[in-house]
Design a protein around this motif. Sequence first.
Motif, PDB file in Angstrom:
ATOM      1  N   UNK A  61       0.577  -1.115   0.007  1.00  0.00           N
ATOM      2  CA  UNK A  61       0.062   0.106   0.061  1.00  0.00           C
ATOM      3  C   UNK A  61       0.935   1.372  -0.250  1.00  0.00           C
ATOM      4  N   UNK A  62       0.314   2.205  -0.666  1.00  0.00           N
ATOM      5  CA  UNK A  62       0.927   3.579  -0.562  1.00  0.00           C
ATOM      6  C   UNK A  62      -0.209   4.638  -0.451  1.00  0.00           C
ATOM      7  N   UNK A  63       0.080   5.594   0.139  1.00  0.00           N
ATOM      8  CA  UNK A  63      -0.986   6.587   0.009  1.00  0.00           C
ATOM      9  C   UNK A  63      -0.516   8.045  -0.236  1.00  0.00           C
ATOM     10  N   UNK A  64      -0.836   9.000  -1.270  1.00  0.00           N
ATOM     11  CA  UNK A  64      -0.401  10.314  -1.376  1.00  0.00           C
ATOM     12  C   UNK A  64      -0.103  10.732  -2.748  1.00  0.00           C
ATOM     13  N   UNK A  65      -0.616   9.744  -3.549  1.00  0.00           N
ATOM     14  CA  UNK A  65      -0.277  10.083  -4.972  1.00  0.00           C
ATOM     15  C   UNK A  65      -1.351  11.209  -5.728  1.00  0.00           C
ATOM     16  N   UNK A  66      -2.183  11.579  -4.820  1.00  0.00           N
ATOM     17  CA  UNK A  66      -3.042  12.482  -5.327  1.00  0.00           C
ATOM     18  C   UNK A  66      -2.752  14.056  -5.022  1.00  0.00           C
ATOM     19  N   UNK A  67      -1.594  13.922  -4.151  1.00  0.00           N
ATOM     20  CA  UNK A  67      -1.029  15.182  -3.865  1.00  0.00           C
ATOM     21  C   UNK A  67      -0.073  15.824  -4.842  1.00  0.00           C
ATOM     22  N   UNK A  79       8.863  14.613  -9.172  1.00  0.00           N
ATOM     23  CA  UNK A  79       8.523  13.325  -9.460  1.00  0.00           C
ATOM     24  C   UNK A  79       8.401  12.532  -8.145  1.00  0.00           C
ATOM     25  N   UNK A  80       7.154  12.033  -7.845  1.00  0.00           N
ATOM     26  CA  UNK A  80       6.879  11.351  -6.662  1.00  0.00           C
ATOM     27  C   UNK A  80       7.093   9.963  -6.905  1.00  0.00           C
ATOM     28  N   UNK A  81       7.828   8.960  -6.347  1.00  0.00           N
ATOM     29  CA  UNK A  81       8.280   7.752  -6.885  1.00  0.00           C
ATOM     30  C   UNK A  81       7.121   6.523  -5.995  1.00  0.00           C
ATOM     31  N   UNK A  82       6.925   5.626  -6.930  1.00  0.00           N
ATOM     32  CA  UNK A  82       6.369   4.492  -6.192  1.00  0.00           C
ATOM     33  C   UNK A  82       6.870   3.154  -6.720  1.00  0.00           C
ATOM     34  N   UNK A  83       8.104   3.152  -5.920  1.00  0.00           N
ATOM     35  CA  UNK A  83       8.783   1.939  -6.528  1.00  0.00           C
ATOM     36  C   UNK A  83       8.961   0.766  -5.166  1.00  0.00           C
ATOM     37  N   UNK A  84       9.867  -0.121  -5.526  1.00  0.00           N
ATOM     38  CA  UNK A  84       9.790  -0.923  -4.175  1.00  0.00           C
ATOM     39  C   UNK A  84      10.375  -0.456  -2.838  1.00  0.00           C
ATOM     40  N   UNK A  85      11.105   0.679  -2.946  1.00  0.00           N
ATOM     41  CA  UNK A  85      11.263   1.353  -1.594  1.00  0.00           C
ATOM     42  C   UNK A  85       9.930   2.166  -0.829  1.00  0.00           C
ATOM     43  N   UNK A  86       9.003   2.354  -1.556  1.00  0.00           N
ATOM     44  CA  UNK A  86       7.964   2.875  -0.958  1.00  0.00           C
ATOM     45  C   UNK A  86       6.989   1.732  -0.950  1.00  0.00           C
ATOM     46  N   UNK A  87       6.661   0.768  -1.770  1.00  0.00           N
ATOM     47  CA  UNK A  87       5.907  -0.150  -1.648  1.00  0.00           C
ATOM     48  C   UNK A  87       6.703  -1.613  -1.654  1.00  0.00           C
ATOM     49  N   UNK A  88       7.156  -2.264  -0.326  1.00  0.00           N
ATOM     50  CA  UNK A  88       7.922  -3.358  -0.308  1.00  0.00           C
ATOM     51  C   UNK A  88       7.185  -4.587  -1.051  1.00  0.00           C
ATOM     52  N   UNK A  89       5.934  -4.493  -1.020  1.00  0.00           N
ATOM     53  CA  UNK A  89       5.323  -5.842  -1.726  1.00  0.00           C
ATOM     54  C   UNK A  89       5.733  -5.842  -3.214  1.00  0.00           C
TER      55      UNK A  89
END
Length: 224
Positions: A61-67, A79-89
């Motif tokens: 889970x990651x929250x905040x991509x709307x900001x 750039x707001x990253x959502x990679x393995x460092x933000x979502x371990x899964x």
Amino acid sequence: MKGVHFHLCFALLALASSLASAYDPSPLQDICVAIDDLKNGVFVNGKFCKDPKLAKPEDFFFSGLDKPGNTANQVGSNVTNVDVNQIPGLNTLGISAVRIDYAPHGLIPPHTHPRASEILVVLEGTLYVGFVTSIQLNNTLIAKVLKKGDVFVFPFGMIHFQFNIGKTNAVAIAGLSSQNPGVITIANTIFGAKPPINPDFLGRAFQLNVNVVKSLQEKLWTSN
């Protein structure tokens, strides 16, 4: 009938080849949540995996991509990253995402992802985007103006860019074919290398006056 079998086998081989050439290895288990604990993990895909039985919803889970991101910088983008460092899964899944915010005339400078191709979706604004092919295709520029709802793909390894040509803010979401795609910004990498690359060499390589090279190196070193 033989022709049908031939085409079926060819299709299967092509599919197998495309899967085998994927950069991120395919997962060997249902989930592999990344952790930094060396004692209780197994090293897979550049990360250690926790015991799958200990996985929890927050691992996926990651929250905040709307900001909106802060675009008050030299290039006018964030750039707001959502990679393995933000979502371990995401570990072993071979995907990631980013949100990109652009101020008016903001840009993402020419860059490449060493481990991923990219698909970009424009949510707001007007972007001029493109990539340059390799010397095999004569360094051809393939570019287009995108508006809300438009989608553009940047192939693996190609140098590409985005530029907000509108008078208002722009927003895009991009998906990448790696859990950790990485980024190499061309100018920053070449002229901001530490220790610096010999300016005489760079002057010859880029057909620039050596003093111009030194000035670029100094600016990038100062900004970093």
